[in-house]
Design an enzyme around this catalytic site. Sequence first.
Site, PDB file in Angstrom:
ATOM      1  CD  GLN A  29     -14.360  -1.696  14.463  1.00  0.00           C
ATOM      2  OE1 GLN A  29     -13.857  -2.780  14.241  1.00  0.00           O
ATOM      3  NE2 GLN A  29     -13.801  -0.563  14.091  1.00  0.00           N
ATOM      4  CG  HIS A  30     -17.852  -0.115  10.736  1.00  0.00           C
ATOM      5  ND1 HIS A  30     -16.644   0.520  10.867  1.00  0.00           N
ATOM      6  CD2 HIS A  30     -17.572  -1.396  10.412  1.00  0.00           C
ATOM      7  CE1 HIS A  30     -15.667  -0.342  10.616  1.00  0.00           C
ATOM      8  NE2 HIS A  30     -16.204  -1.505  10.342  1.00  0.00           N
ATOM      9  CG  ASP A  34     -17.210  -5.497  17.554  1.00  0.00           C
ATOM     10  OD1 ASP A  34     -16.463  -4.887  16.762  1.00  0.00           O
ATOM     11  OD2 ASP A  34     -18.273  -6.034  17.190  1.00  0.00           O
TER      12      ASP A  34
END
Length: 495
Positions: free
Chosen positions: A80-81, A243
């Site tokens: 992520q991110h 994820d």
Amino acid sequence: MYVGVDCGTQSTKVMVLDPEGERILGEASRPHRLDEGEGGRREQAPADWIAAFCGAFGEAVAKSGVDAGAILALGVSGQQHGLVALDAAGEPVHPAKLWCDTETAPWNVALVERLGGEAGCLEKLGLVLQTGYTASKLAWLREVHPQAYARIATLMLPHDYLNFWLTGERVAEAGDASGTGYFDTRTRRWRHDVLAEIAPELDPGRVLPRLIASREPAGRVRPAVARELGLADDVLVSSGGGDNMLGAIGTGNTRPGLVTLSLGTSGTICAHSPEPVVDNPLVANFCASHGGWLPLVCTMNVTSATTRIRELLGLDLASFGERVAAAPIGAEGVTMLPFFNGERVPMLPEASASLDGLTSVNTTPANLCRAVVEGATLGLRYGLEQFGPLAEGVSEIRLIGGGSRSPVWRQMLADITASRVVCPQVTDAAALGAALQAAWCHRAGAGDGELAELCTRLVHLDESSRADPDPASVAAYDEVHARYRRCLAERHSIT
């Protein structure tokens, strides 16, 4: 046959799933290079993800014994991110800045202030911006690399980028988009006004991917990619997700009452909720990638912390585990706050690790090993406590990640949280979740294959891994927890 892909921090994994036979036919992975630098810089080249995917895909399919032409759909999970900013030709303007990058902490502080503090973030986004989120990375790029920033045509996350490479479509879904910092997690919509605060020169309608529903396909595999991979024409690619969202699916965490906890590089704790959870700024009110919400807490230092101590002492995994087991509960008074990478929960992005309680008697390798594992696990208990009533209704913790392979750590977690702990048989939960989502998406047109039914049939628990809390150890750890909290209060004013 369905394929699940998980593009993580350290590697990309590929899994071939046969849902009718209820088994995994083949698995493989390829590593990534992580570029680290001063100030908390952690970046990767998106091209490395593609190369890792292609290598792992070929090996997994070969191991499965299945012709690639029999694959019906793929699903992609991604760390992520991470900021993947593309130019008009679809090429990255800068290496991807990752979730674990803390170089952008000052930019995050400034953004939170501009949005009205924690209350303003909650009102606009349904969560509070964190240093790991995408928003501060974009603000950093704008200020530090203005020439690269000026070339931006599309903003993507790692799993979005893999979907884009596979399909040519620029799309996003609510689960992964939740962690950008310019997405309203309650209404599942981009916040153009918030993006304007971060990157005023960018046109939101141009740079933000089209949002799709979790069960909606991202697209079909491009002919050139299909030929390269040996796939048939028109292979579907599901929406995919972060994820954590796909890991929840891969552990069967699609209903209230379960917690998925990952003992990975970082530690993540998530629980399904039918409603948004916005009453605690430390809890990320993320959307799930199957409907509903997946409130999540992330701690930055789990196996990343234990690995540092293990390598410092020159131990392999087996020897490290033996020393953890040899030391008593509480490590004879040694307490470690293992904030080697700063910390997200509690919110201490610029913190460093510390040791307390050392004497000439208790400073032993065994106690240091025990203290770092206990410190990481006590941090996870702190995170779990942030869920409040949602955590109180938990019937079971489903444990994944590299640390889940340790019986000592499983029992420690059960005792520290006073909860039942068990591992799924498949611990690469994000890759399995991606394959399950691909099957769910592919079967949507036929009106069958509801995700809950798929999870019930295909997510199996490893009963040999089960750990139940021991009452005496639970009581002992309550005292260790109190000592840990005193250290937090004394060093970081966290009460």
